[in-house]
Design an enzyme around this catalytic site. Sequence first.
Site, short mmCIF file in Angstrom:
data_model
loop_
_atom_site.label_atom_id
_atom_site.label_comp_id
_atom_site.label_asym_id
_atom_site.label_seq_id
_atom_site.Cartn_x
_atom_site.Cartn_y
_atom_site.Cartn_z
N CYS A 123 0.86 -1.18 0.00
CA CYS A 123 0.00 0.00 0.00
C CYS A 123 0.89 1.23 0.00
O CYS A 123 1.74 1.38 0.88
CB CYS A 123 -0.88 0.05 1.25
SG CYS A 123 -1.45 -1.55 1.85
N GLU A 185 -7.53 9.10 1.32
CA GLU A 185 -6.99 8.60 0.06
C GLU A 185 -8.08 8.26 -0.94
O GLU A 185 -9.16 7.80 -0.57
CB GLU A 185 -6.16 7.34 0.31
CG GLU A 185 -4.94 7.56 1.17
CD GLU A 185 -4.09 6.32 1.30
OE1 GLU A 185 -2.86 6.48 1.45
OE2 GLU A 185 -4.62 5.19 1.27
#
Length: 269
Positions: A123, A185
Site C-alpha cells: 500500500c 486517500e
Amino acid sequence: MSFSSSTLITTNAIRLRNSSPSSSRSRLPIKSLPLRRQVCSSAMDAVQRRLMFEDECILVDENDAVVGHDTKYNCHLMEKIDSENLLHRAFSVFLFNSKNELLLQQRSASKVTFPLVWTNTCCSHPLHTESELVEDDALGVKNAAQRKLLDELGIPADDVPLDHFLPLARMLYKAPSDGKWGEHELDYLLFIVRDVRLEPNPDEVADVKYVSREQLQELLRKADAGEDGLKLSPWFRLVVDNFLFGWWDHVDAGTLAQAADMKTIHKLT
C-alpha cells in the site's frame, strides 16, 4: 490456523538489503531541512523522515482529478487533512500466487501511520512525477506499484510486469491513525496473480504471510476478538468487508477482469 510468531516470517528472518530506498528524487538532504521540520520529525525513523519530506503525493479532488501536490508529511497530518480537505491518490496491491493465496504484510514498527498492522500486499502512493502521473490505463499507478513492490518486498520488476496488474476499482476513504496522523486517500485497488521472489525490506515490513481464504477468515476473527494483538489496516478491512471475497471467487475462476469497474469511485467509511 494460529497466527503465532512461529508461523510467521519474523523480522529477524528478513535479510537486510544494501540497496538504497526507492526514491531518488531528493530535493533537500535531511540535514538541510528547515529547523521546524527537523524538530517535528525528530521521533521518526531516518528512512521514514526522508520519505515524509521528499516524496510529493498527488492531490486529487473527489472525482480523482489532479489538483496539485504536497509532501507525504502534510498529506498524512490529520490537522491538514481536516482543515484543508487534503485528498491524495494511493494504491493497494493484492498479489496472489499460483495457489490463489493472498500475500499479506505487517507494516514495520517504524511506519508513521498504522505501524505493525496487517494489511494487503503493498500500500503506497504514486508520486507527483511524470511516470507516475500517467492516467491512461492507470499506468502511473502501475509504475508506482511496481516501484514500491521492489522497495518494500524486494519483488523484482520482471516478476510483476506492468501489463499483469489489473485495476479493479477505486475507493475513497478517511481514517485517523493515532490522533496526529491519518489517511485520506483515493485508493486504486490493483490485483495481480504471479509467483514472485521475496526479499522484504525491514525498514518497511515486519512480516509477510501468504494466506488462503480460510486463513484470512481466521485472521479476521482474531482481529475482531482482539486476540494476539492483531490489528488490520482500515483500508484493507474496507476492501475485505465490501469486495474481497467476491473478487477472490473471480481469482479462483480465472475471470478477474469481469469484476473490474474503474468508472465508479466507492466512497466508504
